[in-house]
Design an enzyme around this catalytic site. Structure first.
Site, PDB file in Angstrom:
ATOM      1  N   HIS A 115       0.820  -1.218   0.000  1.00 54.48           N
ATOM      2  CA  HIS A 115       0.000   0.000   0.000  1.00 54.48           C
ATOM      3  C   HIS A 115       0.854   1.268   0.000  1.00 54.48           C
ATOM      4  CE1 HIS A 115      -0.205  -0.282   4.679  1.00 54.48           C
ATOM      5  NE2 HIS A 115       0.520   0.784   4.407  1.00 54.48           N
ATOM      6  N   GLU A 151      -5.020   0.233   0.191  1.00 53.49           N
ATOM      7  CA  GLU A 151      -4.726  -1.181   0.363  1.00 53.49           C
ATOM      8  C   GLU A 151      -4.909  -1.916  -0.968  1.00 53.49           C
ATOM      9  OE1 GLU A 151      -3.244  -1.966   2.931  1.00 53.49           O
ATOM     10  OE2 GLU A 151      -4.332  -1.762   4.806  1.00 53.49           O
TER      11      GLU A 151
HETATM   12  C1  F6R Z   1       1.541   6.586   6.566  1.00 58.44           C
HETATM   13  C2  F6R Z   1       1.187   5.843   5.364  1.00 58.44           C
HETATM   14  C3  F6R Z   1       1.518   4.406   5.201  1.00 58.44           C
HETATM   15  C4  F6R Z   1       2.905   4.019   5.708  1.00 58.44           C
HETATM   16  C5  F6R Z   1       3.137   2.521   5.539  1.00 58.44           C
HETATM   17  C6  F6R Z   1       4.485   2.085   6.058  1.00 58.44           C
HETATM   18  O1  F6R Z   1       1.154   7.938   6.463  1.00 58.44           O
HETATM   19  O2  F6R Z   1       0.579   6.411   4.520  1.00 58.44           O
HETATM   20  O3  F6R Z   1       1.428   4.081   3.828  1.00 58.44           O
HETATM   21  O4  F6R Z   1       3.867   4.744   5.006  1.00 58.44           O
HETATM   22  O5  F6R Z   1       2.131   1.815   6.197  1.00 58.44           O
HETATM   23  O6  F6R Z   1       4.492   2.257   7.449  1.00 58.44           O
HETATM   24  P1  F6R Z   1       5.849   2.091   8.281  1.00 58.44           P
HETATM   25  O7  F6R Z   1       6.731   3.197   7.858  1.00 58.44           O
HETATM   26  O8  F6R Z   1       5.414   2.228   9.713  1.00 58.44           O
HETATM   27  O9  F6R Z   1       6.397   0.752   7.941  1.00 58.44           O
END
Ligand code: F6R
Length: 260
Positions: free
Chosen positions: A138, A143
């Site tokens: 995503h 998603e």
């Molecule tokens: C957050 C967002 C999400 C995150 C992704 C990765 O604003 O839009 O797409 O970038 O879920 O999350 P992390 O960096 O926590 O692995």
């Protein structure tokens, strides 16, 4: 898509910070698209350090965050409003009135989503969009199976994303199931995208995004169609790429002015 492989998370954050520096130097009134989650925390530390060293000025910039949990007031510790305040906004001089995030408490979500899109448009569109990558492919909270031309709207998180984000809520049972997120189409309109991914947990999603087919099953794969998209990853996140050596070779052989 440009693929830059760095040794570790620190080098990824430093490299990404250069994109923000170049953008703000070229256009002080830039519109920045911002992300939350664990990945950009190191980058935000770099931006704060550059600001404190007077090498960055956000006073004329504006920002739009990708997403927010539905039902969480801004002051909730798990909200992305709180995240941004803690990790970036309270440490830099980006004017409060120029900071935009979707409102998780909106009483009319569809109308709010339309007005979020209109605000981006009336600010002149996003100049530089920062993106993290979900382990399921995503971007924002678009998603798998999200329309590749979607706009800002409500989305339901997958069980995998709920489990990935449980750490911020003290358990899966506390993670909100719904979010407001910019759409894939909204993200694709940004003039430039910088995507960051760290760790082996992201390796499969990185490979699908860069080398897989363009498919709604991996929404990030649409970035193959973006005219100006750079992916900066660490070695662990690069480990499932078939052409890792090729991307390293291309980067190593770029003219100096194209490097970070
Ligand atoms: C957050 C967002 C999400 C995150 C992704 C990765 O604003 O839009 O797409 O970038 O879920 O999350 P992390 O960096 O926590 O692995």
């Amino acid at each position: 898509m440009e693929v830059i492989i760095r040794s570790d998370a620190g080098a990824v954050s430093k490299g990404a910070a250069q994109y923000f520096k170049q953008q703000l130097e070229a256009k002080p009134a830039s519109v920045l698209g911002l992300a939350t989650g664990s990945t950009p925390v190191g980058l935000y530390r770099e931006l704060i350090a550059l600001y404190q060293a007077r090498l960055l000025d956000f006073s004329r910039a504006a920002s739009f965050n990708l997403d927010e949990y539905l039902g969480l007031p801004a002051a909730h510790p798990g909200s992305y409003h709180s995240f941004m305040k803690e990790n970036l906004f309270s440490h830099i001089n980006l004017p409060l009135e120029n900071q935009h995030l979707p409102d998780g408490t909106s009483s009319d979500v569809p109308a709010h989503c339309i007005s979020y899109e209109e605000s981006i448009k009336s600010a002149g569109g996003i100049d530089l969009q920062l993106l993290g990558l979900g382990s399921d492919g995503h971007i924002g909270f678009n998603e798998p199976s999200s329309s590749l031309s979607s706009r800002t709207r409500i989305k339901t998180l997958t069980p995998r994303t709920i489990s990935d984000n449980a750490q911020y809520f003290g358990g899966e049972e506390n993670v909100p199931h719904h979010v407001i997120t910019m759409g894939v189409g909204t993200i694709m309109e940004a003039r430039q995208c910088v995507v960051l991914a760290l760790g082996a947990k992201k390796a499969a999603a990185v490979a699908a995004m860069v080398e897989g087919p363009i498919t709604a099953s991996c929404p990030a794969s649409i970035l193959q169609m973006h005219p100006r998209c750079t992916l900066i990853i660490d070695e662990a996140a690069a480990s499932a790429l078939l052409r890792g050596d090729y991307y390293r070779w291309v980067y190593d052989n770029k003219p100096l002015w194209q490097k970070i």
